[in-house]
Scaffold this motif. Structure first.
Motif, PDB file in Angstrom:
ATOM      1  N   ALA A  52      -7.403 -50.946 -53.670  1.00 50.17           N
ATOM      2  CA  ALA A  52      -7.718 -50.028 -54.766  1.00 50.17           C
ATOM      3  C   ALA A  52      -8.297 -48.706 -54.268  1.00 50.17           C
ATOM      4  O   ALA A  52      -8.481 -47.785 -55.037  1.00 50.17           O
ATOM      5  N   GLY A  53      -8.604 -48.625 -53.014  1.00 51.42           N
ATOM      6  CA  GLY A  53      -9.135 -47.384 -52.456  1.00 51.42           C
ATOM      7  C   GLY A  53     -10.616 -47.481 -52.147  1.00 51.42           C
ATOM      8  O   GLY A  53     -11.331 -48.297 -52.697  1.00 51.42           O
ATOM      9  N   GLY A  54     -11.071 -46.647 -51.260  1.00 53.33           N
ATOM     10  CA  GLY A  54     -12.471 -46.592 -50.901  1.00 53.33           C
ATOM     11  C   GLY A  54     -12.799 -47.284 -49.604  1.00 53.33           C
ATOM     12  O   GLY A  54     -13.658 -46.845 -48.868  1.00 53.33           O
ATOM     13  N   ALA A  55     -12.121 -48.396 -49.304  1.00 55.87           N
ATOM     14  CA  ALA A  55     -12.350 -49.097 -48.041  1.00 55.87           C
ATOM     15  C   ALA A  55     -11.399 -48.538 -46.986  1.00 55.87           C
ATOM     16  O   ALA A  55     -10.331 -48.022 -47.298  1.00 55.87           O
ATOM     17  N   ASP A  56     -11.801 -48.659 -45.730  1.00 54.04           N
ATOM     18  CA  ASP A  56     -10.994 -48.119 -44.640  1.00 54.04           C
ATOM     19  C   ASP A  56      -9.996 -49.137 -44.104  1.00 54.04           C
ATOM     20  O   ASP A  56     -10.320 -50.320 -43.942  1.00 54.04           O
ATOM     21  N   ASP A  68      13.104 -56.687 -40.947  1.00 56.58           N
ATOM     22  CA  ASP A  68      11.731 -56.530 -41.431  1.00 56.58           C
ATOM     23  C   ASP A  68      10.941 -55.555 -40.562  1.00 56.58           C
ATOM     24  O   ASP A  68      11.109 -55.508 -39.349  1.00 56.58           O
ATOM     25  N   ILE A  69      10.066 -54.812 -41.227  1.00 58.94           N
ATOM     26  CA  ILE A  69       9.064 -53.990 -40.543  1.00 58.94           C
ATOM     27  C   ILE A  69       7.731 -54.643 -40.825  1.00 58.94           C
ATOM     28  O   ILE A  69       7.427 -54.968 -41.977  1.00 58.94           O
ATOM     29  N   VAL A  70       6.939 -54.868 -39.804  1.00 57.42           N
ATOM     30  CA  VAL A  70       5.609 -55.448 -39.993  1.00 57.42           C
ATOM     31  C   VAL A  70       4.563 -54.510 -39.395  1.00 57.42           C
ATOM     32  O   VAL A  70       4.776 -53.915 -38.351  1.00 57.42           O
ATOM     33  N   VAL A  71       3.459 -54.380 -40.110  1.00 60.07           N
ATOM     34  CA  VAL A  71       2.350 -53.539 -39.661  1.00 60.07           C
ATOM     35  C   VAL A  71       1.080 -54.369 -39.749  1.00 60.07           C
ATOM     36  O   VAL A  71       0.751 -54.893 -40.812  1.00 60.07           O
ATOM     37  N   SER A  72       0.376 -54.487 -38.637  1.00 57.26           N
ATOM     38  CA  SER A  72      -0.949 -55.098 -38.665  1.00 57.26           C
ATOM     39  C   SER A  72      -1.968 -53.977 -38.542  1.00 57.26           C
ATOM     40  O   SER A  72      -1.691 -52.937 -37.940  1.00 57.26           O
ATOM     41  N   SER A  73      -3.133 -54.185 -39.143  1.00 56.75           N
ATOM     42  CA  SER A  73      -4.184 -53.182 -39.065  1.00 56.75           C
ATOM     43  C   SER A  73      -5.526 -53.827 -39.343  1.00 56.75           C
ATOM     44  O   SER A  73      -5.599 -54.942 -39.860  1.00 56.75           O
ATOM     45  N   LEU A  74      -6.573 -53.118 -39.001  1.00 55.39           N
ATOM     46  CA  LEU A  74      -7.918 -53.546 -39.363  1.00 55.39           C
ATOM     47  C   LEU A  74      -8.218 -53.004 -40.750  1.00 55.39           C
ATOM     48  O   LEU A  74      -7.824 -51.887 -41.099  1.00 55.39           O
ATOM     49  N   ASP A  75      -8.913 -53.813 -41.554  1.00 57.60           N
ATOM     50  CA  ASP A  75      -9.079 -53.500 -42.962  1.00 57.60           C
ATOM     51  C   ASP A  75     -10.469 -53.934 -43.414  1.00 57.60           C
ATOM     52  O   ASP A  75     -10.880 -55.057 -43.152  1.00 57.60           O
ATOM     53  N   ARG A  76     -11.175 -53.055 -44.106  1.00 57.52           N
ATOM     54  CA  ARG A  76     -12.540 -53.332 -44.562  1.00 57.52           C
ATOM     55  C   ARG A  76     -12.628 -53.659 -46.050  1.00 57.52           C
ATOM     56  O   ARG A  76     -13.716 -53.710 -46.605  1.00 57.52           O
ATOM     57  N   ARG A  77     -11.516 -53.889 -46.725  1.00 53.15           N
ATOM     58  CA  ARG A  77     -11.550 -54.052 -48.188  1.00 53.15           C
ATOM     59  C   ARG A  77     -12.337 -55.259 -48.662  1.00 53.15           C
ATOM     60  O   ARG A  77     -12.773 -55.296 -49.800  1.00 53.15           O
ATOM     61  N   LEU A  78     -12.543 -56.272 -47.817  1.00 58.29           N
ATOM     62  CA  LEU A  78     -13.285 -57.463 -48.247  1.00 58.29           C
ATOM     63  C   LEU A  78     -14.788 -57.319 -48.064  1.00 58.29           C
ATOM     64  O   LEU A  78     -15.537 -58.196 -48.483  1.00 58.29           O
ATOM     65  N   ASP A  79     -15.231 -56.226 -47.446  1.00 54.25           N
ATOM     66  CA  ASP A  79     -16.664 -56.001 -47.239  1.00 54.25           C
ATOM     67  C   ASP A  79     -17.141 -54.864 -48.143  1.00 54.25           C
ATOM     68  O   ASP A  79     -16.761 -53.705 -47.929  1.00 54.25           O
ATOM     69  N   PRO A  80     -17.949 -55.159 -49.161  1.00 55.09           N
ATOM     70  CA  PRO A  80     -18.430 -54.112 -50.072  1.00 55.09           C
ATOM     71  C   PRO A  80     -19.179 -52.979 -49.364  1.00 55.09           C
ATOM     72  O   PRO A  80     -19.198 -51.851 -49.856  1.00 55.09           O
ATOM     73  N   ASP A  86     -11.418 -57.014 -41.158  1.00 57.72           N
ATOM     74  CA  ASP A  86     -10.534 -58.155 -40.934  1.00 57.72           C
ATOM     75  C   ASP A  86      -9.171 -57.603 -40.542  1.00 57.72           C
ATOM     76  O   ASP A  86      -8.837 -56.461 -40.856  1.00 57.72           O
ATOM     77  N   GLU A  87      -8.375 -58.441 -39.888  1.00 57.96           N
ATOM     78  CA  GLU A  87      -7.019 -58.018 -39.564  1.00 57.96           C
ATOM     79  C   GLU A  87      -6.081 -58.439 -40.694  1.00 57.96           C
ATOM     80  O   GLU A  87      -6.126 -59.568 -41.159  1.00 57.96           O
ATOM     81  N   TRP A  88      -5.246 -57.502 -41.139  1.00 63.13           N
ATOM     82  CA  TRP A  88      -4.290 -57.756 -42.217  1.00 63.13           C
ATOM     83  C   TRP A  88      -2.889 -57.476 -41.696  1.00 63.13           C
ATOM     84  O   TRP A  88      -2.695 -56.680 -40.771  1.00 63.13           O
ATOM     85  N   LEU A  89      -1.914 -58.101 -42.317  1.00 63.12           N
ATOM     86  CA  LEU A  89      -0.517 -57.910 -41.957  1.00 63.12           C
ATOM     87  C   LEU A  89       0.261 -57.546 -43.215  1.00 63.12           C
ATOM     88  O   LEU A  89       0.105 -58.195 -44.258  1.00 63.12           O
TER      89      LEU A  89
END
Length: 100
Positions: A52-56, A68-80, A86-89
């Motif tokens: 939804a926005g706001g997290a990095d 298929d194209i796959v992108v993994s990245s680090l994601d902070r959306r689960l931490d207020p 966390d790593e997301w795919l």
């Protein structure tokens, strides 16, 4: 955080470049651009992450496997607090137009 770029080539000759881009008030998002002509021209960027926005989201890595194209990245959306990552795919089966 040092901006990292990740480049992958498909068997069809397309190039895919993933990177993180920050917009004011939104945080960093992972974006992907595609080139159909060896990098001479690039399509408009699409946002890979679907929060939804706001997290990095940052430090992406892109790979192409079959259609298929796959992108993994680090994601902070689960931490207020937007501190821990966390790593997301994300996967696209339509050349990067849509992501799951």
């Amino acid at each position: 955080n040092v901006p990292l770029l990740s480049l992958a080539a498909g068997r069809d000759g397309r190039l895919y470049l993933a990177y993180a881009s920050e917009e004011a008030g939104r945080g960093a998002d992972v974006r992907l651009v595609r080139s159909d002509d060896g990098g001479a021209h690039w399509a408009a960027p699409v946002t890979v992450n679907q929060d939804a926005g706001g997290a990095d989201q940052f430090q992406p890595s892109v790979a192409v496997a079959g259609g298929d194209i796959v992108v993994s990245s680090l994601d902070r959306r689960l931490d207020p607090a937007n501190t821990f990552a966390d790593e997301w795919l994300a996967r696209s089966g339509d050349g990067g137009a849509t992501w799951t």
